[in-house]
Design a protein around this motif. Structure first.
Motif, PDB file in Angstrom:
ATOM      1  N   CYS A   1      -3.150  -1.377   4.665  1.00  0.00           N
ATOM      2  CA  CYS A   1      -3.602  -0.030   4.321  1.00  0.00           C
ATOM      3  C   CYS A   1      -3.085   0.915   5.401  1.00  0.00           C
ATOM      4  O   CYS A   1      -2.557   0.468   6.421  1.00  0.00           O
ATOM      5  CB  CYS A   1      -5.123   0.044   4.188  1.00  0.00           C
ATOM      6  SG  CYS A   1      -6.048  -0.380   5.678  1.00  0.00           S
TER       7      CYS A   1
ATOM      8  N   TYR B   1      -7.488   8.161   3.542  1.00  0.00           N
ATOM      9  CA  TYR B   1      -6.535   8.314   4.632  1.00  0.00           C
ATOM     10  C   TYR B   1      -7.232   9.082   5.760  1.00  0.00           C
ATOM     11  O   TYR B   1      -7.007  10.289   5.936  1.00  0.00           O
ATOM     12  CB  TYR B   1      -5.289   9.054   4.173  1.00  0.00           C
ATOM     13  CG  TYR B   1      -4.483   8.311   3.126  1.00  0.00           C
ATOM     14  CD1 TYR B   1      -3.816   7.138   3.453  1.00  0.00           C
ATOM     15  CD2 TYR B   1      -4.400   8.782   1.812  1.00  0.00           C
ATOM     16  CE1 TYR B   1      -3.081   6.455   2.499  1.00  0.00           C
ATOM     17  CE2 TYR B   1      -3.666   8.112   0.863  1.00  0.00           C
ATOM     18  CZ  TYR B   1      -3.006   6.941   1.208  1.00  0.00           C
ATOM     19  OH  TYR B   1      -2.281   6.259   0.264  1.00  0.00           O
TER      20      TYR B   1
ATOM     21  N   CYS C   1       0.851  -1.191   0.000  1.00  0.00           N
ATOM     22  CA  CYS C   1       0.000   0.000   0.000  1.00  0.00           C
ATOM     23  C   CYS C   1       0.882   1.236   0.000  1.00  0.00           C
ATOM     24  O   CYS C   1       2.055   1.174   0.356  1.00  0.00           O
ATOM     25  CB  CYS C   1      -0.947   0.012   1.209  1.00  0.00           C
ATOM     26  SG  CYS C   1      -0.143   0.377   2.786  1.00  0.00           S
TER      27      CYS C   1
ATOM     28  N   VAL D   1      -9.132  -2.417   4.086  1.00  0.00           N
ATOM     29  CA  VAL D   1      -9.191  -1.089   3.498  1.00  0.00           C
ATOM     30  C   VAL D   1      -9.946  -0.169   4.449  1.00  0.00           C
ATOM     31  O   VAL D   1     -10.867  -0.599   5.156  1.00  0.00           O
ATOM     32  CB  VAL D   1      -9.877  -1.147   2.112  1.00  0.00           C
ATOM     33  CG1 VAL D   1     -11.347  -1.520   2.227  1.00  0.00           C
ATOM     34  CG2 VAL D   1      -9.709   0.146   1.350  1.00  0.00           C
TER      35      VAL D   1
ATOM     36  N   ASN E   1      -1.659  -8.389  -4.473  1.00  0.00           N
ATOM     37  CA  ASN E   1      -2.256  -7.059  -4.307  1.00  0.00           C
ATOM     38  C   ASN E   1      -1.608  -6.038  -5.231  1.00  0.00           C
ATOM     39  O   ASN E   1      -0.431  -6.159  -5.589  1.00  0.00           O
ATOM     40  CB  ASN E   1      -2.131  -6.596  -2.855  1.00  0.00           C
ATOM     41  CG  ASN E   1      -3.058  -7.376  -1.944  1.00  0.00           C
ATOM     42  OD1 ASN E   1      -3.679  -8.353  -2.362  1.00  0.00           O
ATOM     43  ND2 ASN E   1      -3.160  -6.951  -0.709  1.00  0.00           N
TER      44      ASN E   1
ATOM     45  N   PRO F   1      -6.601   6.306  -2.267  1.00  0.00           N
ATOM     46  CA  PRO F   1      -7.120   5.605  -1.091  1.00  0.00           C
ATOM     47  C   PRO F   1      -7.576   6.579  -0.016  1.00  0.00           C
ATOM     48  O   PRO F   1      -7.149   7.748   0.014  1.00  0.00           O
ATOM     49  CB  PRO F   1      -5.917   4.784  -0.602  1.00  0.00           C
ATOM     50  CG  PRO F   1      -5.009   4.691  -1.773  1.00  0.00           C
ATOM     51  CD  PRO F   1      -5.204   5.948  -2.549  1.00  0.00           C
TER      52      PRO F   1
ATOM     53  N   ALA G   1      -1.520  -1.582  -6.259  1.00  0.00           N
ATOM     54  CA  ALA G   1      -1.793  -0.200  -5.871  1.00  0.00           C
ATOM     55  C   ALA G   1      -1.535   0.670  -7.089  1.00  0.00           C
ATOM     56  O   ALA G   1      -0.625   0.395  -7.875  1.00  0.00           O
ATOM     57  CB  ALA G   1      -0.917   0.224  -4.696  1.00  0.00           C
TER      58      ALA G   1
ATOM     59  N   ASP H   1      -7.352  -9.232   3.339  1.00  0.00           N
ATOM     60  CA  ASP H   1      -7.073  -7.884   2.843  1.00  0.00           C
ATOM     61  C   ASP H   1      -7.961  -6.890   3.578  1.00  0.00           C
ATOM     62  O   ASP H   1      -9.048  -7.240   4.054  1.00  0.00           O
ATOM     63  CB  ASP H   1      -7.318  -7.810   1.342  1.00  0.00           C
ATOM     64  CG  ASP H   1      -6.670  -6.584   0.706  1.00  0.00           C
ATOM     65  OD1 ASP H   1      -5.840  -5.922   1.374  1.00  0.00           O
ATOM     66  OD2 ASP H   1      -6.992  -6.272  -0.453  1.00  0.00           O
TER      67      ASP H   1
END
Length: 288
Positions: free
Chosen positions: A63, A276, A23, A104, A244, A274, A246, A102
């Motif tokens: 993440c 944050y 990530c 997120v 994975n 993504p 990104a 996984d």
């Protein structure tokens, strides 16, 4: 379709221990996990990696929040963990899990994660979980999913993309806080038979990029539903069990569980950044 070669794939970093997850942090720093519980920070310019924490398990998806805290799924410990800037490892899930895979974050600091369950074409036990920003954990969909794997949160539509590796396909759910708006997906995306999709990411134009554990390839599902293989490695040398992914502007960065490196390919795209949030979950108060 492009074939993998030194001209089409750049090695961002090598010498990692079978990275599955990766990530970008809020400042663009690249992080990855290792098979022996390593959490790596990668300098993309020099290709040098640094181990910033060790969980003692097997790090899969990762993440990050705005503070740089890393959240990760650990299949060795069967827990979801967080790693602070000081390298301290803390659990944020409790209760029995079977292969958390996984994770997120959404804009409010809620963490969604997949529990893969049994890897079998006939038996399905995957589930979907959420941990609220306050640390309350619960199963938000009992499945059973067909090996729930990669996840991606679309901040524009508040939709959660969930890979089913042994279906193979992707389910799309609308979220409502740290929950799903409905148990029924708003979209079902079927992928080619006899493939094993793993990680996913979405760009601003609605293209869904998919890394396939098998065959060794990265493909894209267009907004009209059509599918195209972008790049494939017939020799599993430059792309070896990609998992994975990104996105950066005009770049796809991918981990290689079957190898020792992180790779990068050029692709014209504008990524969805993504989420944050200021912070992710505190230590959990519930059980999945």
């Amino acid at each position: 379709m492009i074939r993998c070669s030194p001209e089409t794939v750049r090695f961002v970093c090598s010498g990692l221990d079978h990275p599955e997850g990766l990530c970008f942090g809020p400042d663009g720093t690249l992080f990855a996990g290792g098979e022996a519980g390593q959490v790596y920070r990668v300098d993309e310019e020099s290709g040098v990696s640094e181990v910033i924490a060790k969980t003692g398990g097997f790090v899969l998806g990762l993440c990050a929040d705005a503070s740089g805290t890393i959240y990760l799924c650990d299949a060795g410990r069967n827990q979801v963990l967080r790693v602070g800037a000081n390298g301290r490892v803390e659990p944020v899930s409790s209760g029995p899990l079977n292969n958390p895979n996984d994770c997120v974050l959404d804009p409010d600091g809620n963490l969604f994660f997949t529990e893969s369950g049994i890897y079998s074409p006939e038996r399905h036990s995957g589930r979907l979980h959420a941990i609220s920003a306050e640390g309350e954990a619960r199963c938000i969909h009992p499945g059973p999913f067909r090996f729930a794997n990669g996840v991606f949160f679309d901040r524009v539509s508040s939709q959660l993309y969930v890979v089913e590796s042994t279906r193979p396909g992707v389910l799309v759910f609308r979220t409502d806080g740290p929950a799903l708006a409905s148990a029924e997906p708003v979209r079902r995306i079927d992928l080619e038979p006899d493939t094993i999709p793993d990680g996913v990411a979405l760009d601003a134009a609605g293209n869904l990029y998919v890394a396939f554990y098998s065959p060794d390839q990265i493909g894209v599902v267009r907004p009209d539903g059509s599918f195209e293989v972008l790049i494939r490695d017939f020799l599993a040398e430059w792309m070896n069990r990609p998992t994975n992914i990104a996105l950066r502007r005009n770049e796809i960065v991918f981990a290689n569980l079957g190898g020792w490196h992180i790779g990068k390919i050029r692709q014209q795209l504008d990524p969805i950044r993504p989420c944050y949030p200021e912070t992710g979950p505190r230590p959990t108060r519930g059980t999945p």
